[in-house]
Enzyme design. Structure first.
Site, PDB file in Angstrom:
ATOM      1  N   SER D  48       0.807  -1.220   0.074  1.00  0.00           N
ATOM      2  CA  SER D  48      -0.057  -0.073  -0.022  1.00  0.00           C
ATOM      3  C   SER D  48       0.921   1.237  -0.176  1.00  0.00           C
ATOM      4  O   SER D  48       2.083   1.479   0.716  1.00  0.00           O
ATOM      5  CB  SER D  48      -0.604  -0.057   1.175  1.00  0.00           C
ATOM      6  OG  SER D  48      -1.890   0.875   1.160  1.00  0.00           O
ATOM      7  N   GLU D  49       0.591   2.196  -0.849  1.00  0.00           N
ATOM      8  CA  GLU D  49       1.661   3.254  -1.109  1.00  0.00           C
ATOM      9  C   GLU D  49       1.929   4.156  -0.027  1.00  0.00           C
ATOM     10  O   GLU D  49       2.781   5.037   0.143  1.00  0.00           O
ATOM     11  CB  GLU D  49       1.255   4.031  -2.435  1.00  0.00           C
ATOM     12  CG  GLU D  49      -0.148   4.748  -2.569  1.00  0.00           C
ATOM     13  CD  GLU D  49      -1.150   3.723  -3.019  1.00  0.00           C
ATOM     14  OE1 GLU D  49      -1.288   2.598  -2.826  1.00  0.00           O
ATOM     15  OE2 GLU D  49      -1.908   4.444  -3.447  1.00  0.00           O
ATOM     16  N   ASN D  50       0.961   4.120   1.028  1.00  0.00           N
ATOM     17  CA  ASN D  50       0.902   4.854   2.217  1.00  0.00           C
ATOM     18  C   ASN D  50       2.216   4.273   3.266  1.00  0.00           C
ATOM     19  O   ASN D  50       2.615   5.043   3.851  1.00  0.00           O
ATOM     20  CB  ASN D  50      -0.332   5.270   2.990  1.00  0.00           C
ATOM     21  CG  ASN D  50      -1.080   4.156   3.402  1.00  0.00           C
ATOM     22  OD1 ASN D  50      -0.674   2.988   2.519  1.00  0.00           O
ATOM     23  ND2 ASN D  50      -1.515   3.905   4.800  1.00  0.00           N
ATOM     24  N   GLY D  51       2.429   3.163   2.975  1.00  0.00           N
ATOM     25  CA  GLY D  51       3.812   2.931   3.478  1.00  0.00           C
ATOM     26  C   GLY D  51       3.662   1.472   4.211  1.00  0.00           C
ATOM     27  O   GLY D  51       4.145   1.360   5.425  1.00  0.00           O
ATOM     28  N   SER D  90       8.512   3.898  -0.520  1.00  0.00           N
ATOM     29  CA  SER D  90       7.336   3.181  -0.805  1.00  0.00           C
ATOM     30  C   SER D  90       7.242   3.445  -2.403  1.00  0.00           C
ATOM     31  O   SER D  90       6.833   2.766  -3.232  1.00  0.00           O
ATOM     32  CB  SER D  90       6.286   4.154  -0.181  1.00  0.00           C
ATOM     33  OG  SER D  90       4.912   3.115  -0.639  1.00  0.00           O
TER      34      SER D  90
END
Lengths: 220, 215, 215, 220
Positions: D48-51, D90
């Protein structure tokens, strides 16, 4: 002064340049000695480009840890509050202007603040390591070195060796004195009274701008 | 552990002429036992990308001494006099790169960037043959990404999934190299069940194989 | 703790027209109590740099609703309908940047890089007005560094020296923003004596002030 | 099939594209449902790109943690072996080609593999979030969407909305079938037998290359 006294004299004078909270990177060799003269009433954060801030003194047999070294590969310790990081963050710190002062030795420095300290073509090719990033990124660049090399000037009108960086040096500290490099050239702002102004001028190829320089205290 | 292989299996993943990134800084953070195995395997014509040339008898210096290195890309070789000698004699190609630029080129290689602009090296021979780009009134060198076939890293602690932590100053180039090669092999000092998810320094997706150091 | 200041002192460090980076991702990792204080202070004409526009009633959305934001630089504003409305009506300038490019531009701003080449946005309106550079046979957009006057971050755990750790997905933009502003203020959930030197995520040298969250 | 069945049909088909060890990023909306159909015999690492990597199912009241969300800001959990990281790493993962498959919804896709899903000028400006980086960086880009929007084709000869990326889509999965996008255009490789080939063609503005497509199994 003998060789060791000269090194301590230079290192102790450099250490006076730091302000409370400064992040400081000390190069290999003479600059490393500066750590021995840090003022005790302020906090200086020594950074080492291999990945730490909070460089402490050499370890004893008791607290030696092979996993903690400085950028010269020498065993060191970490002070309370210090921390480790990887090489990319280390150079974000260095290149990004987060190092207040870097102190390096040099083979040559010139009137424009250019320096040469990473290669003698055909003779010595150690590589630049982190020096090019340090002198480019640090807010203040201090060169700590002997004034001459076997009697030959190292402070020149123009460097003859391949440069480490152009127009980056702010200050030079030698056994003869302290010099600021400004747009109009090199100003001798302090001098060691063991040398006459004429001695210093003749040991310097670059033009020295001299306006009432302060006599340094020599305590050996 | 799924990714764990034996030291003897390293030979299945290396070949003559390959490019290898080796973690470590003056051999701190270099997986010495994997270097020893590369010497034993005798794989040659290597391109080695490492911060430095190691120290005499340690780190990548062993590969250099054994004549396995065709080309060395590093920031500093001063503490291994033999590297300088081989370079001067034309027996080993040596490309010297400012340390921050080396780290950042590897990062760009792993991060899918086409390059970056750095002020480091402007006005020096480092800019030779490179594009200079002026932005915001300042000159920068356009530096390009760097990748390799294989990374050989030292992980202090590796968990059963292949997540890695590096202790103290052994971290240095290890995590960034893990992102920039086709294959990543980690030499582990210890293998544990799991690492705190907040403290993982190299996520397991970057790690292909783990080899436990026999002490 | 040397760097600790009181919440009421925040007003001494902000002024109309300043640019502020705000950590967090859909308000996770945003120091809500510092945003509340900025609303109370009423500082205006702000340029806010944040991953998104917050959620209605949370995060930077409060500053937007209160009319304090002149310009928003973000990657996504879809979850705050008011931001889209103000943007359409020309009441708030809004610059949308791909999320990876936003993170990398902030990183470049903190790392002293003059820019970087990214493939993201090639062939889209994102490339409008930007320099396209071809390297290795591929087109890239030259993206420039981004900096701000102030960063307002949420640190989960802060030690007496100002070192910071972020928990779980609160980390996101916080550590990179800490590197790219003239002033960094961390809202702390807890203050501890010390953090393990291997696990520090933002070294104390980046942190100017710490404000403890009153629960 | 009703709307919910269509969404599950699409999501379950997408899930069959994954291989053991794949790093997969699922976009907001329909793509999120793909997580419900992951094969149980292989390991998929959801990023997930938020980390984070190791995205697990929605939390219950017991294991809810406000500090763990996905890129849509929704509460999630972390699976064993998962870990957290910051936004720069990320996107090094995303842009650097370390994501094997990304699954996104789209407003339009065209014959050249271009897609448009982040803005309808004058109407909706949510922003691109991480979508542009994901479709540019991921090794394989799958668009999961309904075949048409209120009867109007979304698979076009050429996108009319501002692009998210050019020439990046590899596969489209809709309730009507599965399409591969190659250099010579869009190949219908599987189709839902609830629709005739003619139905599918007429719901598609782009030219469909059709060579003996496989009939999909419909289990609702």
């Amino acid at each position: 002064m003998d060789k060791l006294q000269i090194r301590d004299f230079i290192a102790s004078r450099v250490a006076k340049e730091f302000k409370d909270g400064d992040v400081v990177n000390l190069g290999i060799g003479l600059p490393t000695l500066v750590a021995n003269f840090l003022p005790s009433d302020i906090t200086i954060n020594l950074q080492s480009e291999n990945g730490l801030i909070g460089l402490g003194p050499k370890p004893t047999e008791v607290n030696f840890d092979k996993d903690i070294t400085n950028a010269g590969g020498q065993p060191v310790t970490l002070l309370e509050g210090g921390m480790y990081f990887d090489s990319t963050l280390s150079f974000s710190i260095i290149r990004g202007g987060h190092v207040d002062v870097t102190v390096l030795g040099s083979l040559q420095v010139d009137e424009t603040g250019s320096l040469a300290n990473w290669i003698i073509p055909g003779k010595m090719v150690p590589g630049m390591g982190g020096a090019m990033d340090l002198v480019t990124g640090a807010k203040k660049v201090i060169i700590a070195m002997t004034h001459t090399n076997r009697g030959k000037p190292k402070i020149l009108k123009s460097c003859t060796l391949p440069l480490t960086a152009k127009n980056q040096v702010n200050m030079i500290v030698t056994e003869m004195g302290v010099m600021d490099i400004k747009d109009d050239g090199i100003h001798l702002i302090e001098y060691n009274p063991e040398y006459s102004i004429e001695d210093i001028k003749s040991a310097t190829e670059a033009n020295l701008i001299i306006n009432d320089p302060i006599k340094m205290k020599v305590e050996v | 552990m799924k990714k764990q292989i034996k030291l003897e299996e390293l030979k299945n993943h290396v070949h003559d002429g390959m490019s290898i990134m080796v973690g470590g800084f003056m051999v701190v953070g270099t997986p010495e036992f994997l270097i020893d195995e590369l010497v034993k395997i005798g794989v040659k014509d290597l391109t080695i990308i490492c911060n430095d040339a190691g120290l005499p008898g340690s780190g990548v210096a062993k590969l250099i001494t054994n004549g396995q290195v065709k080309k060395l890309i590093a920031s500093h070789i001063g503490l291994n006099p033999e590297a300088g000698k081989l370079m001067s004699e034309g027996l080993m190609e040596c490309i010297l790169i400012p340390q921050g630029t080396l780290a950042e080129r590897i990062r760009a290689g792993g991060a899918g960037l086409g390059g970056f602009l750095t002020p480091t090296g402007i006005g020096t021979i480092v800019e030779d043959g490179k594009q200079i780009i002026n932005t915001g009134g300042k000159d920068y060198i356009l530096e390009l990404p760097l990748r390799a076939d294989l990374a050989i890293l030292e992980g202090t602690t590796v968990d059963l999934f292949g997540n890695v932590m590096y202790t103290k100053t052994t971290r240095n180039f290890n995590p960034v190299m893990a992102t920039a090669t086709d294959l990543v092999i980690v030499g582990a000092r210890e293998i544990v069940k799991s690492i705190d998810p907040d403290n993982v320094m190299t996520p397991h997706i970057f790690v292909d194989y783990v080899i436990m150091e026999e002490l």
